[in-house]
Design a protein around this motif. Structure first.
Motif, mmCIF file in Angstrom:
data_model
loop_
_atom_site.group_PDB
_atom_site.id
_atom_site.type_symbol
_atom_site.label_atom_id
_atom_site.label_comp_id
_atom_site.label_asym_id
_atom_site.label_seq_id
_atom_site.Cartn_x
_atom_site.Cartn_y
_atom_site.Cartn_z
ATOM 1 N N SER A 1 23.983 -19.632 28.207
ATOM 2 C CA SER A 1 22.984 -19.451 27.391
ATOM 3 C C SER A 1 22.685 -18.185 26.582
ATOM 4 O O SER A 1 23.248 -17.517 27.107
ATOM 5 C CB SER A 1 21.549 -19.598 28.298
ATOM 6 O OG SER A 1 21.412 -18.339 29.156
ATOM 7 N N TYR A 2 21.939 -18.406 25.447
ATOM 8 C CA TYR A 2 21.672 -17.430 24.647
ATOM 9 C C TYR A 2 20.040 -17.762 24.371
ATOM 10 O O TYR A 2 19.546 -18.724 24.006
ATOM 11 C CB TYR A 2 22.181 -17.398 23.214
ATOM 12 C CG TYR A 2 21.419 -16.522 22.344
ATOM 13 C CD1 TYR A 2 21.791 -15.256 22.454
ATOM 14 C CD2 TYR A 2 20.705 -17.172 21.314
ATOM 15 C CE1 TYR A 2 21.264 -14.401 21.151
ATOM 16 C CE2 TYR A 2 20.133 -16.187 20.416
ATOM 17 C CZ TYR A 2 20.374 -15.000 20.428
ATOM 18 O OH TYR A 2 19.780 -14.059 19.636
ATOM 19 N N PHE A 3 19.287 -16.723 24.464
ATOM 20 C CA PHE A 3 17.704 -16.702 24.730
ATOM 21 C C PHE A 3 17.364 -15.443 23.462
ATOM 22 O O PHE A 3 17.679 -14.468 23.893
ATOM 23 C CB PHE A 3 17.068 -16.904 25.697
ATOM 24 C CG PHE A 3 15.895 -17.707 25.559
ATOM 25 C CD1 PHE A 3 16.083 -19.270 25.761
ATOM 26 C CD2 PHE A 3 14.587 -17.361 25.274
ATOM 27 C CE1 PHE A 3 14.755 -19.978 25.827
ATOM 28 C CE2 PHE A 3 13.442 -18.000 25.241
ATOM 29 C CZ PHE A 3 13.675 -19.310 25.585
ATOM 30 N N GLN A 4 16.348 -15.644 22.794
ATOM 31 C CA GLN A 4 15.763 -14.902 21.825
ATOM 32 C C GLN A 4 14.283 -14.619 22.015
ATOM 33 O O GLN A 4 13.578 -15.711 21.700
ATOM 34 C CB GLN A 4 16.299 -14.757 20.540
ATOM 35 C CG GLN A 4 15.558 -13.657 19.575
ATOM 36 C CD GLN A 4 16.169 -13.832 18.212
ATOM 37 O OE1 GLN A 4 17.078 -13.792 17.855
ATOM 38 N NE2 GLN A 4 15.171 -14.103 17.297
ATOM 39 N N ASN A 5 13.698 -13.614 22.172
ATOM 40 C CA ASN A 5 12.116 -13.552 22.384
ATOM 41 C C ASN A 5 11.715 -12.607 21.315
ATOM 42 O O ASN A 5 12.045 -11.323 21.266
ATOM 43 C CB ASN A 5 11.785 -12.988 23.757
ATOM 44 C CG ASN A 5 9.989 -12.996 23.651
ATOM 45 O OD1 ASN A 5 9.358 -13.647 23.374
ATOM 46 N ND2 ASN A 5 9.659 -11.875 23.984
ATOM 47 N N ASP A 6 10.929 -12.961 20.279
ATOM 48 C CA ASP A 6 10.696 -11.817 19.152
ATOM 49 C C ASP A 6 9.209 -11.905 19.042
ATOM 50 O O ASP A 6 8.383 -12.751 18.836
ATOM 51 C CB ASP A 6 11.015 -12.409 17.821
ATOM 52 C CG ASP A 6 10.923 -11.651 16.741
ATOM 53 O OD1 ASP A 6 10.372 -10.512 17.062
ATOM 54 O OD2 ASP A 6 11.100 -12.218 15.586
ATOM 55 N N VAL A 7 8.817 -10.454 19.409
ATOM 56 C CA VAL A 7 7.216 -10.373 19.495
ATOM 57 C C VAL A 7 6.868 -9.144 18.263
ATOM 58 O O VAL A 7 7.442 -7.952 18.253
ATOM 59 C CB VAL A 7 6.758 -9.781 20.743
ATOM 60 C CG1 VAL A 7 5.277 -9.326 20.851
ATOM 61 C CG2 VAL A 7 7.220 -10.585 22.013
ATOM 62 N N LYS A 8 5.819 -9.547 17.475
ATOM 63 C CA LYS A 8 5.517 -8.886 16.427
ATOM 64 C C LYS A 8 4.118 -8.598 16.452
ATOM 65 O O LYS A 8 3.161 -9.615 16.755
ATOM 66 C CB LYS A 8 5.823 -9.528 14.943
ATOM 67 C CG LYS A 8 6.916 -9.890 14.679
ATOM 68 C CD LYS A 8 7.243 -10.639 13.315
ATOM 69 C CE LYS A 8 8.657 -11.084 13.240
ATOM 70 N NZ LYS A 8 8.716 -11.859 11.970
ATOM 71 N N SER A 9 3.725 -7.240 16.321
ATOM 72 C CA SER A 9 2.426 -6.701 16.593
ATOM 73 C C SER A 9 2.050 -5.849 15.290
ATOM 74 O O SER A 9 2.793 -5.228 14.753
ATOM 75 C CB SER A 9 2.008 -6.164 17.920
ATOM 76 O OG SER A 9 2.856 -5.085 18.125
ATOM 77 N N GLN A 10 0.786 -5.573 15.133
ATOM 78 C CA GLN A 10 0.155 -4.372 14.512
ATOM 79 C C GLN A 10 -1.000 -3.708 15.056
ATOM 80 O O GLN A 10 -1.399 -4.017 16.019
ATOM 81 C CB GLN A 10 -0.611 -5.041 13.034
ATOM 82 C CG GLN A 10 -1.987 -5.494 13.285
ATOM 83 C CD GLN A 10 -2.784 -5.970 11.991
ATOM 84 O OE1 GLN A 10 -2.035 -6.622 11.246
ATOM 85 N NE2 GLN A 10 -4.005 -5.875 11.968
ATOM 86 N N GLY A 11 -1.051 -2.445 14.539
ATOM 87 C CA GLY A 11 -1.832 -1.468 15.135
ATOM 88 C C GLY A 11 -2.751 -0.555 14.112
ATOM 89 O O GLY A 11 -2.578 -1.046 13.047
ATOM 90 N N SER A 12 -3.358 0.072 14.413
ATOM 91 C CA SER A 12 -4.182 1.200 13.629
ATOM 92 C C SER A 12 -3.445 2.007 12.742
ATOM 93 O O SER A 12 -2.413 2.412 13.318
ATOM 94 C CB SER A 12 -5.188 1.815 14.552
ATOM 95 O OG SER A 12 -6.158 0.980 15.078
ATOM 96 N N PRO A 13 -3.620 2.399 11.711
ATOM 97 C CA PRO A 13 -2.850 3.330 11.144
ATOM 98 C C PRO A 13 -2.768 4.638 11.490
ATOM 99 O O PRO A 13 -3.603 5.090 12.402
ATOM 100 C CB PRO A 13 -3.813 3.549 9.798
ATOM 101 C CG PRO A 13 -4.736 2.494 9.574
ATOM 102 C CD PRO A 13 -4.947 1.946 11.074
#
Length: 982
Positions: A391-403
């Motif tokens: 198997s191949y699996f990818q988990n991509d998590v994108k987040s933003q924060g305060s400057p």
């Protein structure tokens, strides 16, 4: 959550789950059991791959996939045992989450499935906690022993850990990278299992078992959105299989899946999730800049002095005049001008109040998961079966924060940074309105702050098992797994770029909107890094039926394994050039050689004794033997008594032996210090004074210790399984676990902190880095900025509790079937002591452990209750989840269990929000089978749109606890989908 446990024929071949009425909940909490006469288990499994039962022909959220059928139930292997058996009920308590029960609960990924069981507690890692060291991942913590004491397996085999460690210390498997479309069931062994699996199984084992046989084409399409119109989600799966094991001797299938969840922002939710200003309900206003001067995207400056000419980092920290907004047009749009008299000076400081939570905060990150699995099974002969899975699996998590803040202490101290009066070319500095150096408070609002964690996992496993001769059996497995995590982070400040921008005047602090992309890129270049982890393993088992006892064959099993583990998580900031980027690293590899055995003795038809043991040797030079014994007694067919006793261990992680980590938690200076910074002291409480007295982030810098030893554990369980009627069954189990030599970072950190504030000697090996001086009280003592310490085998933990589960199954007619399942865990004690010199303190019902992972705390009760009606082609299911309230006090952070001084809120009123209310979430699913090849379903998550209870002191989210109440901040969510086959 759903649990299923199959029982011996003496217990009517049904699972038995026990009842519990939760205080504050309408009834009991969900556990799922399987009636073997309704859903017989039909396929053979191996110790390495596990049993695979037939999937249901229809399910609300998962496409159906048939498995091999048989006229009679065959032998299976249950998690925690080497032997095949005709039942799944062993002396150890095992919870089984079937594909059908998960679908009826509306759960569509392994992470939500495992983390919703009632035994998952403090130390659990939610994906929404994107500010943690293990950001982008999800991990389970059985019994609250943290993620590194719960072993996660796939088909009974280990897999590679997430390349980042939780809190920079604890290794664990990321549940987000496990395929969901082909999961047959999840077995959760809620008992110590080091005698079977070695290290890390102190709290229990989660075994995700994949389907063995799929014939035909099956798929699911799904879409969803929250009631507020955001948080859109899409999911699609497709599985193609051919070949029947019984008839053709083989099966092969390919499965692919995709899932995407949009980000949800705090600004799109109501109070209190969209602000840090809680004055309307009696709390404090902690919005940025509400206590001037603070740091917002509108720069404020004040005249100051510096100790070293030309060194912009050498400011004294003392403002010799009032702070003023740098931009002559005042605060930026959406911000409010605030003024604060500076005590003892006559100065009135200006600042701009800014709601950073609303402007930049995220409740849910954007997440995309996809992967493909190839699976083949060959029936070599009637006694031999082999399999291969890749198997191949990818988990991509994108987040933003305060400057980012211009002032920082990590890893270089820029707290006293100044703007020079003259630029490097000798001209006046347009960013400095004074003829002296200027102190500055500022966030780089024109530079977006974001992080992306893209985890890839490639895994392959092959195995063979069978029988030969008279009562001989065998199995062998080989597996390899590699995980690589690509980390991309924007918005962090480069020290050299910042210094150049300030001394040259290239960065416009007066009006940041005028800065060019090139200037911003020089100040804040993208930071990219990669971390990896590996696991390669070979294992084999031989079993033998030695001779017959009154209750059956005496069985002996022996096995051995060799595995290689490696982690390469280098520092993202090796040259200390990036401001505010946390320092953590873990690099190492080792080989583990193991030998183990198990003996099962059915002494009588009513009495079974099982004993096992395992010896593990680590290439670092230490070894450990882990024994276990279990007993099951069935005096009458309606009642079974069971119990176990075991010893186990947890091997030190690479981070604990050779890594390092700097972690930050919220803290408030003690009253004695606050009084010296203008606070008013009334009894044992203090309020007001300088902004220096407000809650701030204190750093704990911990270094690896190569002499660290493995943690040790002792645990025992005792329980009863009762089925008084065919349609009613329940269980109750008591657990008691003790951990010694617990590895902890800086066990004497609290003592070191207290000694620092008292002016006495610190413990050996500890030091404190002081913060910058308070401009309002420059002669007062400074608060602590960092506590520097080593890892040590110093802590101890004792926990005990009760597990309950119950099942009611009614089938008044062929067209109507009602099922009610419940599960709950009640923690009696969670006693922890930080070091030998400290007393045990009970964390149950409080927000301790606060410094562990997401600071989720230890609620006494967790439970769930599911009621499902099947009528002809229709299915309707309601599932309720309950988490009890707790006191927002953290002894491990503040050294007290009283709201006065121990509250995680940290405001001026210690009683405010000292108690966090209980939370109940009800989910509803419905399904209609249109025909044999197509069905439609809907899921309503958080049907009653219950709000997450206020928890102002939680540092993993704004004003709520994401570990237990994330859906309460997200709100009512609706998903619709279709399953199809052809």
């Amino acid at each position: 959550m759903t649990t299923t446990i199959a029982f011996r024929p003496t217990l009517l071949r049904s699972s038995a789950l026990s009842a519990l009425v939760l205080a504050g909940l309408i009834g009991t909490a969900p556990a799922f059991a399987q009636d073997a006469q309704v859903q017989p288990s039909t396929s053979v499994s191996t110790p390495s791959q596990g049993d695979v039962s037939p999937a249901p022909t229809s399910a609300p959220t998962a496409a159906p996939a048939p498995a091999a059928q048989a006229d009679q139930p065959q032998d299976i292997v249950v998690t925690g045992s080497l032997f095949r058996r005709t039942d799944t009920e062993t002396p150890s308590p095992v919870t089984v989450l079937t594909a059908d029960s998960l679908a009826k609960a509306g759960i569509n990924n392994v992470s939500d499935a495992v983390r919703s069981i009632s035994a998952d507690s403090s130390g659990s890692v939610p994906t929404s906690f994107t500010n943690g060291f293990g950001a982008g991942s999800s991990g389970v913590s059985l019994r609250g022993l943290t993620v590194n004491s719960t072993l996660t397996l796939i088909d009974g085999v280990r897999t590679a850990n997430y390349p980042l460690a939780d809190d920079g210390q604890r290794s664990f498997v990321d549940l987000n990278t496990i395929p969901n479309a082909i999961v047959d069931r999840v077995e959760v062994l809620k008992d110590g299992a080091s005698s079977s699996y070695g290290a890390d199984a102190i709290g229990g084992v989660v075994n995700i078992i994949m389907k063995k046989e799929i014939v035909g084409a099956y798929g699911t399409v799904e879409g969803g959105v929250t009631q507020r119109g955001d948080g859109g989600s899409q999911r699609a799966t497709l599985t193609l299989g051919t070949g029947r094991l019984k008839e053709q001797g083989f099966n092969f299938y390919v499965s692919g899946e995709y899932q995407h969840n949009d980000a949800i922002y705090n600004r799109n939710r109501g109070f209190p999730y969209n602000t840090a200003d809680l004055t309307s309900i009696g709390g404090d206003n902690n919005n940025a800049g509400s206590v001037a001067p603070s740091s917002t995207t509108s720069a404020v400056v004040a005249p100051t002095t510096q100790t070293t000419p030309g060194n912009i980092l050498s400011g004294t920290g003392l403002a010799t005049g009032p702070f003023q907004v740098l931009n002559p047009n005042g605060c930026a749009a959406g911000q409010t001008l605030v003024t604060t008299p500076r005590s003892g000076t006559g100065f009135i400081d200006q600042g701009c109040e800014q709601n950073l939570v609303s402007q930049y905060g995220q409740i849910q990150p954007e997440q995309t998961r996809f992967g493909v699995t190839v699976h083949g099974t060959a029936q070599i002969n009637d006694k031999t079966q082999a399999y291969l899975i890749a198997s191949y699996f990818q988990n991509d998590v994108k987040s933003q924060g305060s400057p980012s803040l211009i002032r920082s202490a990590n890893p270089v101290n820029t707290q006293n940074i100044v703007l020079p009066a003259l630029l490097a070319n000798g001209t006046d500095n347009p960013n400095n309105p004074f003829n002296t150096p200027a102190a500055i408070r500022y966030r780089f609002g024109d530079i977006a702050s974001s992080s992306e964690y893209k985890n890839h996992v490639i895994r392959a496993a092959a195995g063979i098992d069978g029988q030969f001769g008279e009562g001989w059996g065998y199995s062998a497995t080989i597996t390899a797994a590699h995980s690589w995590l690509d980390i991309t982070q924007d918005g962090y400040l480069n020290l050299a770029g910042l210094q150049t921008a300030i001394t040259s005047g290239s960065y416009n602090f007066v009006n940041p909107e005028l800065n060019t992309a090139a200037v911003r890129a020089a100040v804040s270049p993208t930071v990219r890094s990669q971390a990896t982890s590996d696991l390669d393993m070979v294992q084999g088992v031989i079993t033998k039926d030695l001779f017959q006892l009154p209750g059956g064959a005496l069985q002996l099993g022996v096995g051995g394994s060799v595995r290689y583990e490696a982690q390469n998580d280098p520092s993202q900031n090796p040259d200390f050039t990036t401001i505010n980027l946390n320092q953590f690293s873990a690099v190492g590899n080792r080989t583990v050689e193991s030998a183990y055995f198990e003996v099962n003795a059915p002494i009588l038809t009513s009495l079974e004794i099982d004993g096992s043991g395992r010896f593990d040797h680590y290439s670092e030079g230490y070894s450990h033997f882990s024994p276990k014994i279990g007993v099951k007694f069935t005096p009458i067919r309606q009642v079974a008594l069971r119990g176990t006793f075991s010893k186990g261990f947890r091997a030190p992680s690479f981070a604990e032996t050779s890594g390092s980590v700097v972690g930050f938690t919220a803290a408030t200076p003690p009253c004695s210090l606050q009084a010296q910074h203008g606070a008013t002291v009334t009894g044992t409480t203090c309020s007001g004074g300088s902004a220096y007295n407000q809650s701030y982030s204190i750093g704990f810098n911990t270094a690896g210790n190569p002499d660290i030893k493995p943690e040790l554990s002792r645990s025992f369980t005792g329980g009863v399984v009762v089925q008084p009627l065919r349609w009613l069954s329940f269980t109750a189990d008591y657990y008691n676990i003790k951990k010694t030599r617990v590895i902890t970072g800086g066990p004497l950190s609290n003592q070191a902190l207290a000694a620092y504030y008292a002016g006495t000697a610190l413990p050996a090996g500890y030091s404190v880095t002081p913060d910058a001086i308070d401009p309002s009280y420059p002669n007062a003592p400074t608060r602590a900025l960092f506590v520097n310490s080593p890892y040590a085998n110093a802590a101890a933990l004792k926990t005990s509790g009760l597990d309950f589960s119950a099942l009611v199954q009614l089938k008044p007619s062929d067209d109507f079937h009602f099922t009610s399942r419940a599960e709950a865990t009640y923690i009696l004690h969670y006693d922890f002591k930080q070091s030998d010199a400290d007393p045990f303190v009970d964390f149950v019902g409080t927000q301790a452990p606060y410094i562990t992972s997401s600071g989720a705390g230890t609620p006494a009760w967790r439970g769930n209750w599911q009621n499902s009606i099947d009528y002809k082609a229709y299915t309707l299911t309601a599932t309720a989840y309950y988490t009890s309230g707790y006191k927002a006090v953290a002894y491990d952070q503040f050294g007290t269990t009283d709201c006065d001084g121990g509250s995680t809120y940290g405001g001026t009123d210690p009683e405010f929000n000292c108690h966090v209310k209980h939370f109940v979430d009800v989910d509803l699913t419905g399904n209609v089978k249109v025909n044999d090849k197509f069905d439609l379903y809907f899921n309503v998550v958080n049907l009653l749109d219950q709000k997450a209870p206020l928890n102002a002191g939680n540092y993993a989210a704004v004003n709520y606890n994401p570990t237990y109440t994330q859906i309460g901040a997200v709100g009512r969510t609706i998903r619709v989908g279709a399953n199809f086959q052809f």
